[in-house]
Design a protein around this motif. Structure first.
Motif, mmCIF file in Angstrom:
data_model
loop_
_atom_site.group_PDB
_atom_site.id
_atom_site.type_symbol
_atom_site.label_atom_id
_atom_site.label_comp_id
_atom_site.label_asym_id
_atom_site.label_seq_id
_atom_site.Cartn_x
_atom_site.Cartn_y
_atom_site.Cartn_z
ATOM 1 N N GLU A 69 0.835 -1.210 0.000
ATOM 2 C CA GLU A 69 0.000 0.000 0.000
ATOM 3 C C GLU A 69 0.870 1.260 0.000
ATOM 4 O O GLU A 69 0.574 2.225 -0.701
ATOM 5 C CB GLU A 69 -0.926 0.019 1.230
ATOM 6 N N GLU A 70 1.947 1.228 0.792
ATOM 7 C CA GLU A 70 2.830 2.402 0.835
ATOM 8 C C GLU A 70 3.513 2.617 -0.517
ATOM 9 O O GLU A 70 3.656 3.749 -0.988
ATOM 10 C CB GLU A 70 3.894 2.227 1.932
ATOM 11 N N VAL A 71 3.923 1.513 -1.135
ATOM 12 C CA VAL A 71 4.599 1.621 -2.438
ATOM 13 C C VAL A 71 3.667 2.239 -3.475
ATOM 14 O O VAL A 71 4.012 3.226 -4.143
ATOM 15 C CB VAL A 71 5.057 0.226 -2.933
ATOM 16 N N GLY B 242 0.858 3.822 -3.039
ATOM 17 C CA GLY B 242 0.432 5.168 -2.653
ATOM 18 C C GLY B 242 1.447 6.203 -3.123
ATOM 19 O O GLY B 242 1.092 7.250 -3.681
ATOM 20 N N SER B 243 2.744 5.884 -2.936
ATOM 21 C CA SER B 243 3.780 6.847 -3.354
ATOM 22 C C SER B 243 3.852 6.942 -4.871
ATOM 23 O O SER B 243 4.138 7.994 -5.427
ATOM 24 C CB SER B 243 5.142 6.482 -2.751
ATOM 25 N N MET B 244 3.575 5.836 -5.560
ATOM 26 C CA MET B 244 3.629 5.879 -7.028
ATOM 27 C C MET B 244 2.449 6.682 -7.593
ATOM 28 O O MET B 244 2.633 7.497 -8.505
ATOM 29 C CB MET B 244 3.629 4.455 -7.591
ATOM 30 N N ILE B 245 1.259 6.440 -7.054
ATOM 31 C CA ILE B 245 0.083 7.181 -7.546
ATOM 32 C C ILE B 245 0.272 8.674 -7.291
ATOM 33 O O ILE B 245 -0.089 9.525 -8.104
ATOM 34 C CB ILE B 245 -1.208 6.641 -6.870
ATOM 35 N N ASP B 246 0.896 8.982 -6.172
ATOM 36 C CA ASP B 246 1.145 10.372 -5.822
ATOM 37 C C ASP B 246 2.267 10.978 -6.686
ATOM 38 O O ASP B 246 2.189 12.128 -7.114
ATOM 39 C CB ASP B 246 1.548 10.415 -4.332
#
Ligand SMILES: [Zn+2]
Length: 299
Positions: free
Chosen positions: A157-159, A161-165
């Motif tokens: 989820e963290e990975v 989330g950072s990519m979508i952002d």
């Protein structure tokens, strides 16, 4: 200046010189490789242990991709600063990483840091022409969270989330050219990272998951393509494609390196089965490329 003051100053300088020599290095083993950590000033045992754990975690993450540490030895110069955060890092010639670290940095702050893993990926990748900075910076930006996830240091989820952002920051703005001709921060780091994501997905698709970008990166290092070497852009992609057995990178470079191609990120996320609802990251395991998405963070 009175002579007494000169003497005091000389003694002070002497004391500093002696104490700098007195600061023991930390020496870690990462497989067969040796990592030497040097400190700019005296540090507490607790701080030293935190730094060692931080460097070890980053090495473990990088090893999930290369299956070994990508260079035989590296020196990490820790410039101890005020405050409680990891500052900027820089890698030199595939053998030296310089990084600023606040002396009050906590274990939590070290655990959430990305700088050390990012820099270590520079060790295992050739230096390129200035116009192609996006290749190396993009690779470090792309691989860092994936490698940390594979080492159990970040959640999927963290990975994502950072990519979508992050990836929208890498898309061409009005007036931008291809990645080779638009050396802005967003295009260099996130535009470069998007290139590598598209490449990785395409490699996995075209080989039915038998090969991945990892194979290409290992082949480049095996041929001496570490940070100590200088390879032209074309050589990097040619060698990567040879490892995959298909001209995927060269073709992608013809598109994104030379032209301001706008990737349809919404369509890409849908194919991979990842979406964002508020702050929550949701996965759809029946999406066409859901298997690729899972493999990216699980190795
Ligand atoms: Zn970098």
């Amino acid at each position: 200046m009175p002579i007494r003051l000169w003497c005091a100053l000389a003694l002070l300088l002497l004391a500093q010189a002696v104490s700098a020599e007195d600061i023991p290095d930390s020496v870690l083993k990462a497989g067969d490789a040796s990592i030497t950590i040097q400190y700019s000033s005296k540090v507490s045992d607790d701080f030293r242990k935190l730094v060692e754990g931080w460097v070890r975690d980053a090495a473990d993450a990088v090893i999930t991709v290369y299956r070994k540490y990508p260079v035989e030895r590296v020196t990490i110069e820790v410039r101890v600063a005020n405050g409680g955060r990891v500052g900027g890092g820089m890698t030199f010639d595939g053998r030296l990483i310089k990084v600023r670290v606040g002396s009050e940095t906590t274990r939590e702050a070290f655990c959430s840091d990305w700088v050390m893993t990012h820099e270590m990926f520079h060790l295992g990748f050739p230096d390129t022409d200035r116009t192609a900075n996006w290749i190396g910076e993009g690779l470090s930006t792309y691989m860092e969270p994936l490698a940390r996830a594979r080492a159990g240091q970040l959640s999927a989820e963290e990975v994502w989330g950072s990519m979508i952002d992050g990836f929208p920051k890498g898309l061409p703005a009005a007036g931008d050219e291809g990645l080779d001709h638009t050396p802005t921060w967003g295009r260099t780091y996130w535009g470069g990272a998007l290139f590598w994501l598209l490449a990785d997905v395409e490699i996995r698709r075209q080989t039915n998951g038998r090969k991945s970008l990892d194979d290409a990166l290992r082949a480049i290092v095996a041929e001496g393509g570490t940070g100590s070497s200088h390879w032209p852009e074309a050589k990097i992609f040619r060698r990567a494609d040879a490892a995959i057995g298909k001209p995927i990178l060269e073709k992608l470079d013809e598109r994104l390196g030379a032209h301001p191609e706008k990737t349809d990120l919404a369509a890409l996320w849908q194919q991979l089965g990842v979406s964002q609802n508020g702050r929550a990251i949701l996965f759809n395991d029946s999406a066409p490329w859901a298997g690729i998405r899972r493999a990216l963070t699980h190795g």
